[in-house]
Design a protein around this motif. Structure first.
Motif, PDB file in Angstrom:
ATOM      1  N   ASN A   1      43.136  43.192  33.511  1.00 53.77           N
ATOM      2  CA  ASN A   1      42.596  42.820  34.753  1.00 53.77           C
ATOM      3  C   ASN A   1      43.209  41.716  35.552  1.00 53.77           C
ATOM      4  O   ASN A   1      43.807  40.724  35.083  1.00 53.77           O
ATOM      5  CB  ASN A   1      41.030  42.633  34.445  1.00 53.77           C
ATOM      6  N   VAL A   2      43.403  41.677  36.991  1.00 55.36           N
ATOM      7  CA  VAL A   2      43.821  40.673  37.629  1.00 55.36           C
ATOM      8  C   VAL A   2      42.527  40.357  38.667  1.00 55.36           C
ATOM      9  O   VAL A   2      42.183  41.305  39.525  1.00 55.36           O
ATOM     10  CB  VAL A   2      45.158  40.891  38.342  1.00 55.36           C
ATOM     11  N   ALA A   3      42.255  39.281  38.983  1.00 54.00           N
ATOM     12  CA  ALA A   3      41.264  38.816  40.176  1.00 54.00           C
ATOM     13  C   ALA A   3      41.675  37.661  40.757  1.00 54.00           C
ATOM     14  O   ALA A   3      41.938  36.694  40.311  1.00 54.00           O
ATOM     15  CB  ALA A   3      40.016  38.428  39.587  1.00 54.00           C
ATOM     16  N   ALA A   4      42.373  37.887  42.048  1.00 55.95           N
ATOM     17  CA  ALA A   4      43.144  37.002  42.736  1.00 55.95           C
ATOM     18  C   ALA A   4      42.240  36.501  44.029  1.00 55.95           C
ATOM     19  O   ALA A   4      41.518  37.207  44.476  1.00 55.95           O
ATOM     20  CB  ALA A   4      44.306  37.533  43.425  1.00 55.95           C
TER      21      ALA A   4
ATOM     22  N   PHE B   1      52.494  36.926  40.081  1.00 53.86           N
ATOM     23  CA  PHE B   1      51.282  36.351  39.251  1.00 53.86           C
ATOM     24  C   PHE B   1      51.340  36.990  37.639  1.00 53.86           C
ATOM     25  O   PHE B   1      51.493  36.359  36.530  1.00 53.86           O
ATOM     26  CB  PHE B   1      50.055  36.371  39.891  1.00 53.86           C
ATOM     27  N   ASP B   2      51.701  38.350  37.742  1.00 53.88           N
ATOM     28  CA  ASP B   2      51.560  39.311  36.700  1.00 53.88           C
ATOM     29  C   ASP B   2      52.915  39.152  35.845  1.00 53.88           C
ATOM     30  O   ASP B   2      52.719  38.821  34.720  1.00 53.88           O
ATOM     31  CB  ASP B   2      51.566  40.597  36.955  1.00 53.88           C
TER      32      ASP B   2
ATOM     33  N   GLY C   1      52.662  21.679  48.954  1.00 52.91           N
ATOM     34  CA  GLY C   1      51.965  21.334  47.752  1.00 52.91           C
ATOM     35  C   GLY C   1      50.689  21.849  47.755  1.00 52.91           C
ATOM     36  O   GLY C   1      49.751  21.319  47.053  1.00 52.91           O
ATOM     37  N   ARG C   2      50.300  22.331  48.832  1.00 48.24           N
ATOM     38  CA  ARG C   2      48.783  22.777  49.004  1.00 48.24           C
ATOM     39  C   ARG C   2      48.568  24.176  48.186  1.00 48.24           C
ATOM     40  O   ARG C   2      49.194  25.042  48.344  1.00 48.24           O
ATOM     41  CB  ARG C   2      48.258  22.978  50.428  1.00 48.24           C
ATOM     42  N   PRO C   3      47.289  24.137  47.577  1.00 53.52           N
ATOM     43  CA  PRO C   3      47.028  25.495  46.915  1.00 53.52           C
ATOM     44  C   PRO C   3      46.785  26.805  47.823  1.00 53.52           C
ATOM     45  O   PRO C   3      46.663  26.398  49.102  1.00 53.52           O
ATOM     46  CB  PRO C   3      45.489  25.219  46.265  1.00 53.52           C
ATOM     47  N   CYS C   4      47.673  27.806  47.536  1.00 55.98           N
ATOM     48  CA  CYS C   4      47.667  28.792  48.522  1.00 55.98           C
ATOM     49  C   CYS C   4      46.988  30.449  47.641  1.00 55.98           C
ATOM     50  O   CYS C   4      46.436  31.152  48.411  1.00 55.98           O
ATOM     51  CB  CYS C   4      48.886  29.072  48.924  1.00 55.98           C
ATOM     52  N   ALA C   5      46.997  30.250  46.328  1.00 56.92           N
ATOM     53  CA  ALA C   5      46.255  30.973  45.748  1.00 56.92           C
ATOM     54  C   ALA C   5      45.826  30.743  44.441  1.00 56.92           C
ATOM     55  O   ALA C   5      46.320  29.934  43.645  1.00 56.92           O
ATOM     56  CB  ALA C   5      47.271  32.470  45.738  1.00 56.92           C
TER      57      ALA C   5
ATOM     58  N   ILE D   1      46.104  31.312  36.774  1.00 56.64           N
ATOM     59  CA  ILE D   1      47.244  30.893  37.553  1.00 56.64           C
ATOM     60  C   ILE D   1      46.852  30.162  38.743  1.00 56.64           C
ATOM     61  O   ILE D   1      45.865  30.521  39.583  1.00 56.64           O
ATOM     62  CB  ILE D   1      47.772  32.168  37.953  1.00 56.64           C
ATOM     63  N   ALA D   2      47.655  29.059  39.257  1.00 56.29           N
ATOM     64  CA  ALA D   2      47.470  28.578  40.331  1.00 56.29           C
ATOM     65  C   ALA D   2      48.744  28.548  41.180  1.00 56.29           C
ATOM     66  O   ALA D   2      49.912  28.138  40.591  1.00 56.29           O
ATOM     67  CB  ALA D   2      46.893  27.094  40.315  1.00 56.29           C
ATOM     68  N   ALA D   3      48.708  28.727  42.530  1.00 59.80           N
ATOM     69  CA  ALA D   3      49.943  28.646  43.184  1.00 59.80           C
ATOM     70  C   ALA D   3      49.905  27.753  44.403  1.00 59.80           C
ATOM     71  O   ALA D   3      48.815  27.697  44.946  1.00 59.80           O
ATOM     72  CB  ALA D   3      50.340  30.162  43.753  1.00 59.80           C
TER      73      ALA D   3
END
Length: 83
Positions: free
Chosen positions: A27-30, A5-6, A65-69, A58-60
């Protein structure tokens, strides 16, 4: 995942600012939604580029194909002066 992500956010930010500023993660909020199946696709959006702060989302998604984070990142910006 946080490292990816970073890294993705930093690369996107350098591209979005056209190299005019140096950026540091402030800052990172996951939020981790489910286990990720490889390969993972990461999409980055610059929400608000400011003079001293920049906000990104950010979207992962996993291979299915399903969102995981998801994550919200804040970067501090400093003017870049070439040597």
């Amino acid at each position: 995942m946080l490292g990816a992500f970073d890294q993705a956010a930093g690369i996107t930010l350098v591209w979005a600012l056209d190299g005019r500023a140096r950026a540091s993660t402030a800052n990172v909020a996951a939020r981790f939604l489910r286990p990720a199946l490889s390969p993972v696709t990461i999409e980055v959006a610059v929400i608000k580029p400011g003079r001293t702060l920049c906000f990104l989302e950010i979207a992962a998604a996993g291979a299915d194909g399903r969102p995981c984070a998801r994550a919200d990142l804040t970067f501090t910006l400093a003017p870049y002066t070439p040597p």
